[in-house]
Design an enzyme around this catalytic site. Sequence first.
Site, PDB file in Angstrom:
ATOM      1  N   ARG A  22       1.793   7.110 -11.028  1.00 42.28           N
ATOM      2  CA  ARG A  22       2.222   6.390 -10.407  1.00 42.28           C
ATOM      3  C   ARG A  22       1.510   6.041  -9.079  1.00 42.28           C
ATOM      4  O   ARG A  22       0.155   6.905  -8.795  1.00 42.28           O
ATOM      5  CB  ARG A  22       3.740   7.020  -9.691  1.00 42.28           C
ATOM      6  N   GLY A  23       1.749   5.228  -8.200  1.00 47.37           N
ATOM      7  CA  GLY A  23       0.853   4.628  -7.057  1.00 47.37           C
ATOM      8  C   GLY A  23       0.029   3.811  -7.604  1.00 47.37           C
ATOM      9  O   GLY A  23      -0.247   3.403  -8.588  1.00 47.37           O
ATOM     10  N   ALA A  24      -0.033   2.510  -6.686  1.00 47.48           N
ATOM     11  CA  ALA A  24      -0.350   1.257  -7.154  1.00 47.48           C
ATOM     12  C   ALA A  24      -2.037   1.376  -7.427  1.00 47.48           C
ATOM     13  O   ALA A  24      -2.139   0.755  -8.700  1.00 47.48           O
ATOM     14  CB  ALA A  24      -0.355   0.168  -5.921  1.00 47.48           C
ATOM     15  N   ALA A  25      -2.650   2.078  -6.950  1.00 51.04           N
ATOM     16  CA  ALA A  25      -3.918   2.220  -7.696  1.00 51.04           C
ATOM     17  C   ALA A  25      -4.139   2.951  -8.908  1.00 51.04           C
ATOM     18  O   ALA A  25      -4.719   2.408  -9.813  1.00 51.04           O
ATOM     19  CB  ALA A  25      -4.911   2.793  -6.442  1.00 51.04           C
ATOM     20  N   ARG A  65       6.290  -2.153 -14.722  1.00 51.79           N
ATOM     21  CA  ARG A  65       6.834  -1.980 -12.994  1.00 51.79           C
ATOM     22  C   ARG A  65       6.773  -3.299 -12.542  1.00 51.79           C
ATOM     23  O   ARG A  65       5.391  -3.749 -12.380  1.00 51.79           O
ATOM     24  CB  ARG A  65       5.999  -0.992 -12.514  1.00 51.79           C
ATOM     25  N   CYS A 130       5.988   8.302   1.821  1.00 48.95           N
ATOM     26  CA  CYS A 130       5.525   8.073   0.369  1.00 48.95           C
ATOM     27  C   CYS A 130       3.971   8.851   0.278  1.00 48.95           C
ATOM     28  O   CYS A 130       3.691   9.333   1.090  1.00 48.95           O
ATOM     29  CB  CYS A 130       5.522   6.715  -0.075  1.00 48.95           C
ATOM     30  N   ASP A 199       2.286  -1.901  -2.161  1.00 53.38           N
ATOM     31  CA  ASP A 199       2.114  -1.944  -3.539  1.00 53.38           C
ATOM     32  C   ASP A 199       1.703  -3.453  -3.673  1.00 53.38           C
ATOM     33  O   ASP A 199       1.290  -3.794  -4.806  1.00 53.38           O
ATOM     34  CB  ASP A 199       3.477  -1.737  -4.023  1.00 53.38           C
ATOM     35  N   ASN A 209       6.128  -2.276   0.246  1.00 54.91           N
ATOM     36  CA  ASN A 209       5.703  -0.762   0.070  1.00 54.91           C
ATOM     37  C   ASN A 209       7.183  -0.021  -0.212  1.00 54.91           C
ATOM     38  O   ASN A 209       8.182  -0.425  -0.041  1.00 54.91           O
ATOM     39  CB  ASN A 209       5.046  -0.263   1.271  1.00 54.91           C
ATOM     40  N   LYS A 210       6.853   1.297  -0.262  1.00 50.10           N
ATOM     41  CA  LYS A 210       8.053   2.188  -0.631  1.00 50.10           C
ATOM     42  C   LYS A 210       9.292   1.971   0.296  1.00 50.10           C
ATOM     43  O   LYS A 210       9.063   1.786   1.488  1.00 50.10           O
ATOM     44  CB  LYS A 210       7.627   3.539  -0.685  1.00 50.10           C
ATOM     45  N   LYS A 235      -4.444  -5.036  -4.069  1.00 49.76           N
ATOM     46  CA  LYS A 235      -2.938  -5.095  -3.946  1.00 49.76           C
ATOM     47  C   LYS A 235      -2.530  -6.588  -3.131  1.00 49.76           C
ATOM     48  O   LYS A 235      -1.366  -6.493  -2.996  1.00 49.76           O
ATOM     49  CB  LYS A 235      -2.473  -3.950  -2.830  1.00 49.76           C
TER      50      LYS A 235
HETATM   51  P1  RI2 Z   1      -1.776   3.926  -3.721  1.00 49.72           P
HETATM   52  C1  RI2 Z   1       3.198   3.782  -4.272  1.00 49.72           C
HETATM   53  O1  RI2 Z   1       4.568   3.308  -4.957  1.00 49.72           O
HETATM   54  C2  RI2 Z   1       3.801   3.772  -2.788  1.00 49.72           C
HETATM   55  O2  RI2 Z   1       4.808   2.879  -2.403  1.00 49.72           O
HETATM   56  C3  RI2 Z   1       2.484   3.793  -1.992  1.00 49.72           C
HETATM   57  O3  RI2 Z   1       2.442   3.488  -0.733  1.00 49.72           O
HETATM   58  C4  RI2 Z   1       1.756   2.831  -2.867  1.00 49.72           C
HETATM   59  O4  RI2 Z   1       2.418   2.833  -4.437  1.00 49.72           O
HETATM   60  C5  RI2 Z   1       0.210   2.725  -2.997  1.00 49.72           C
HETATM   61  O5  RI2 Z   1      -0.311   3.909  -3.350  1.00 49.72           O
HETATM   62  P2  RI2 Z   1       5.161   4.445  -6.337  1.00 49.72           P
HETATM   63  O6  RI2 Z   1       4.202   4.327  -7.660  1.00 49.72           O
HETATM   64  O7  RI2 Z   1      -2.410   2.769  -4.417  1.00 49.72           O
HETATM   65  O8  RI2 Z   1       5.211   5.686  -5.770  1.00 49.72           O
HETATM   66  O9  RI2 Z   1      -2.416   3.798  -2.340  1.00 49.72           O
HETATM   67  O10 RI2 Z   1       6.608   3.761  -6.528  1.00 49.72           O
HETATM   68  O11 RI2 Z   1      -2.149   5.240  -4.150  1.00 49.72           O
END
Ligand code: RI2
Length: 317
Positions: A22-25, A65, A130, A199, A209-210, A235
Site C-alpha cells: 500500500r501507499g501510492a508510490a 485500486r 496515515c 494519492d 488523500n486518506k 501523483k
Molecule cells: P506515499 C496512502 O494510501 C495514504 O493516503 C498516503 O498519504 C498516500 O497513500 C501516499 O503514500 P493507502 O494506500 O506514496 O494507505 O507517499 O490507502 O507512500
Amino acid sequence: MSSRIHPDVEVTAERIASMETRGAAAIAGAAAEALASQAADSEAETPDAFRRELRTAARRLVDTRPTAVSLPNAVRYIFERIEGDTVTELRRSTVAGAEAFQTQLETAQDDLGAIGANRLRDGDTILTHCHSTDALACVEAAREQGKSLSAIVKETRPRKQGHITAKRLRELDVPVTLIVDGAAGRYLDDADHVLVGADSITADGSVVNKIGTRSLAVNARERDTAIVVASQTLKLDPATLSGHTVEIERRDESEVIGDEEREEMGDIDVANPAFDVTPPRYVDAIVTERGQFPPESIVTLMRELFGEGHETPWTEQ
Ligand code: RI2
C-alpha cells in the site's frame, strides 16, 4: 484469444487490493515490477500477442485500486517506452521501461525529501495523517541535516496506518506522540506543520488523500498551522485536465466494524470511503521533486509533464 497473466502480476494485484502492498508510490513500484515479469517471461509468439498479454496484465493491476493515480501513471510510463518489431525487442524495451521507472521513483522521492526538508526547522513539531513515504522522505532528509524534530501521529482509522508512521519516525529517532483521530484538533496548537502525502492531485490543486485529511486541513487552516502535502509528480492526475473526476475508493465495511459487534447494534449502514478531497484553499504547499508549488499553480507543472493527454492504451482489448 485469452492472454496469460503472469503469476507475479496476479500476486501483486492481490497484494495491492488487500493493501498488503500500500501507499501510492509503493503500489506504482510493485505494478512496474510485475509488468517487467510479465514481459520477461512472456511466451507470446507474435508482437500482437505480446502487446495483448501486456494490456491484460496492466488492466488487472490498474483495476485493483481506483483512486491512486500513481498506478495508471506508472503503467502509462512503461507503455510509452514499449517499442520494437519483434517479441524480443518488445520484451527488452518493456523491462527497460519498468527499470527506468523504478529508478525515477527512487530519485524523485530523494529529491522531494531534500526540498521538503528545507521547510522544516530545527525543533519543529509535525502532525501526520496515515503513512506516506513521500512525507517521511522530508523528515528523513531533515534528520540527515541534523535537525531535531518531534511528531504527533494520528492513528488513522480504520486501518491504523499511523502505526507504521510512528515506527518509521522512531527509526529516524523522532519522538512520537500517538493520538486518536478525534484528538487532532486539540493537538494542532502544538504543531508547526501538518505534513501529509497524496494519492492523487487534481488540475485545480485539490489533494486526494486518506480519509480525514480534509477535516484536518480545515482545522489547521483555522489555527494557522501550515499544511504541507508531499507528493511526487507521479501523483498528478492528467485526466483531471480534461474534466475527469477522481473516483473515491470505497472499501469493505468489515474494515470499520466486525460482524459480531455490528449484529449487536441492529440494522445499520456502514460507509468506508478510503479517501477525501481537500480543496486547494486549505493547502499551503505541494512539495514535489520539481520544487514546491502553491496548489493553484500545480496545473502548470501538470501540463508541462503530461501535456493534455492521458492515454490509456491498456484499456483496448
Ligand atoms: P506515499 C496512502 O494510501 C495514504 O493516503 C498516503 O498519504 C498516500 O497513500 C501516499 O503514500 P493507502 O494506500 O506514496 O494507505 O507517499 O490507502 O507512500
